[in-house]
Motif scaffolding. Structure first.
Motif: not given
Length: 363
Positions: A236, A240-241, A243-244, A249, A253-254
């Motif tokens: 995760r 997330t990194t 995606i950013m 963002t 979505t997760l």
């Protein structure tokens, strides 16, 4: 099916797992347990960590023994004594990940060990392994016929893979699909985009290679298509990194684990699987049963058994980014016809497993 009039019916099935954090192996295990209880069997499930999202899916009647901590070593330490005490008729190993525990159990108990039935849940050819690791794994697989009584493969092609990799006689291999997914009444629906979206369903782990799908998103012609990935896992933070870093963002979505992903699958423009390797991907069958097209890597020998025609979806080579983007563009094209729903197999899985248990218990 073997007749219960001539074969003893095992009334006590013992199975085990590390945790209920949301893996497909453990979810299928719980569905099978529900079916076994429905036909009158006693089912004991030894679980390392009894917490996690799948805890809410444990069927009534399953006898749970929680060890308080996950880990294969914990299971290895606890199981021999429990088996001696409980004396089950058969032991069900729910996937490849757990066969080391089965080996240790057979080694410790010897002739008094109940017959062990193993389900092959993942590919037996692993592209993620080094040459040395692949050789060691091949040796390990060839030990399996010496400590297990029977193997269950989830498709004919996987049965062929088992025969080649384990060198186990075909008469000791059964082909049984996982029980189909069923809607869960009252399950919370994750927040989904208002417009069209692509959907991934699976654990957030390296094997699934969700980074490939995220990287492909900004290269699509449609700038507003969103992506939802349902699942949880130790990748995760890295995802997330990513995606950013890509500025996605608002589009990716997760939401985490979904108790019932079927409504999201039904709404998706396409379900996408980008794994390096898989067993028999249940999400592909679930999507096609709902008439949702799929885009998938050739991550399993079973993929071509599921995606049997171009009208159902597209199969691409793992790591081929242009092919992945082209496949996504194809299914996102305005007016593209969705597949005619394909019924899932596995409706009699519990009964078919019982037939296997009967056969090994009679030996």
């Amino acid at each position: 099916m073997i007749s219960s009039a001539t074969k003893p019916v095992p009334r006590h099935i013992l199975t085990y797992a590390e945790s209920w954090r949301g893996g497909g192996v453990e979810r299928a295990q719980l569905r099978l347990a529900r079916g076994w209880i429905a036909v009158g069997c006693r089912v004991t499930l030894i679980i390392g960590d009894g917490n996690g999202p799948l805890a809410s899916e444990v069927p009534p009647g399953v006898e749970i023994v929680a060890l308080g901590r996950r880990g294969l070593v914990r299971l290895m330490v606890a199981l021999p004594g429990m088996v001696r005490l409980m004396r089950p008729d058969v032991i069900f190993c729910p996937g490849n990940h757990y066969t080391g525990v089965a080996f240790w159990l057979r080694l410790r108990l010897g002739r008094v060990c109940p017959p062990i039935v193993v389900k092959v849940s993942n590919a037996l050819k692993r592209p993620d392994q080094s040459r040395a690791m692949a050789l060691a794994y091949r040796w390990w697989l060839r030990l399996h016929p010496y400590f297990i009584a029977h193997v269950v493969a989830m498709s004919p092609a996987m049965a062929d893979e088992v025969t080649a990799a384990m060198r186990i006689p075909r008469e000791r291999i059964a082909v049984i699909a996982n029980p189909p997914a069923m809607p869960i009444t009252g399950a919370a629906l994750p927040t989904l985009p208002a417009g069209r979206f692509l959907l991934g369903v699976g654990r957030l782990v390296a094997q699934k290679r969700w980074d490939r799908l995220i990287a492909a998103l900004p290269l699509l012609a449609e700038p507003d298509i969103a992506l939802v990935i349902l699942g949880e896992g130790d990748a995760r933070a890295a995802l997330t990194t990513q995606i950013m870093t890509l500025g996605l963002t608002r589009r990716v979505t997760l939401p985490g684990h979904a108790a019932d992903p079927l409504p999201a699958i039904a709404r998706a423009a396409a379900v996408v699987l980008v794994s390096d390797f898989e067993g028999v991907p249940g999400v592909l069958r679930e999507a096609l049963a709902l008439g949702t097209p799929v885009v998938t890597t050739d991550s399993s020998v079973a993929v071509h058994e599921i995606v049997t025609g171009a009208e159902l979806g597209t199969i691409v080579t793992a790591g081929d980014e242009p092919a992945l983007i082209a496949a996504l563009e194809y299914w996102l094209s305005p007016g593209r016809a969705r597949p005619v729903p394909v019924p899932e197999p596995g409706g009699r899985a519990a009964e078919e497993y019982i037939a296997v248990f009967e056969s090994v218990a009679s030996v």
